[in-house]
Enzyme design. Structure first.
Site, short mmCIF file in Angstrom:
data_model
loop_
_atom_site.label_atom_id
_atom_site.label_comp_id
_atom_site.label_asym_id
_atom_site.label_seq_id
_atom_site.Cartn_x
_atom_site.Cartn_y
_atom_site.Cartn_z
N HIS A 69 0.82 -1.22 0.00
CA HIS A 69 0.00 0.00 0.00
C HIS A 69 0.85 1.26 0.00
O HIS A 69 0.32 2.36 -0.23
CB HIS A 69 -0.92 -0.01 1.22
N TYR A 114 -2.66 9.98 7.21
CA TYR A 114 -2.83 8.62 6.70
C TYR A 114 -3.46 8.64 5.32
O TYR A 114 -4.03 9.64 4.87
CB TYR A 114 -3.62 7.78 7.70
N ASN A 162 -9.16 4.45 -1.53
CA ASN A 162 -9.60 5.48 -0.59
C ASN A 162 -8.74 6.73 -0.63
O ASN A 162 -9.23 7.84 -0.40
CB ASN A 162 -9.63 4.91 0.83
#
Length: 246
Positions: A69, A114, A162
């Site tokens: 990721h 994040y 996201n």
């Protein structure tokens, strides 16, 4: 919704509409951006070159280092090394490096919030430096591509990512920004997707990815200097079939 790249873009944190101006008198922030480059480069830079905002998506902290990721962060690190850019500035909740590819100014960005809040860095930086939508390159992991396969596109959706979703929200819902997708493959069997994303690469996957990242650096440099030219089409074609045996 795809927004025309010539239209002003706003950010929820910087609501005033902006449009990048290529004239010296109307771009004080671009002047300061140019002035921050090495002296030897300043002599070559010209104001007709619109800067690029190149953003790698990832999560901060050693816990996420080297995971699937976070491959967007790794791509930024590779570009920084190839262009001798130091990632030594904190701005808008992001680690930022300023430099150039040839005569074209670039800002390399690693948001330090994040992944799901990446837009909180991208929106304000784009507004502050007056970067047009067509020059905001997002780099992210893509499970829709095989491991180590890259693809450059002028626009697209968020692919259920996201980080991209949040960036789009902070660009007023506009999806017409370029993106570099870096393939990480799909979870094997019934493996949980989150566990897969936060897992490190196997030795073979790591080798494929390292080769892909080096190729990605050249692809990004070509994009910055030439735009979406025939060279980018050839880059994408080469990536698509690079693991196919003849």
């Amino acid at each position: 919704m795809f927004c025309a790249s010539s239209s002003p873009i706003t950010s929820p944190l910087y609501p005033k509409a902006y449009k990048f101006s290529q004239t010296k008198s109307n771009s004080k922030r671009f002047s300061s951006l140019r002035a921050s480059l090495p002296v030897s480069d300043n002599k070559l830079l010209k104001f007709e070159y619109t800067p690029w905002l190149i953003v790698g998506l990832g999560n901060p902290g050693l816990k996420y280092y080297g995971t699937r990721h976070n491959i967007g962060f790794e791509m930024i690190d590779h570009i920084a090394r190839a262009t001798d850019i130091s990632m030594n500035t904190i701005q808008s909740k992001a680690l930022v490096g300023i430099g150039s590819v040839g005569e074209v100014p670039i800002l390399l960005v690693k948001p330090q919030g994040y992944m799901n809040f990446s837009g909180e860095s991208v929106g304000p930086l784009a507004a502050y430096y007056q970067i047009p939508l067509r020059h905001i390159l997002m780099i992210y992991d893509d499970m829709g591509l095989s491991n180590g396969v890259l693809r450059l596109q002028p626009k697209g959706g968020h692919s259920q990512h996201n980080g991209l979703k949040n960036v789009t929200e902070h660009l007023n819902g506009c999806r017409g920004y370029p993106r570099l997708s870096i393939g990480i493959g799909n979870p094997p069997g019934n493996m949980d997707m989150k566990a897969f994303l936060l897992q490190k690469f196997s030795p073979l996957e790591r080798k494929q990815m390292d080769e892909g990242l080096e190729q990605g650096v050249e692809g990004v440099k070509t994009l910055v200097e030439e735009g979406f030219s025939d060279s980018i089409s050839r880059f994408n074609l080469g990536q698509k079939y690079k693991f196919h045996k003849v």
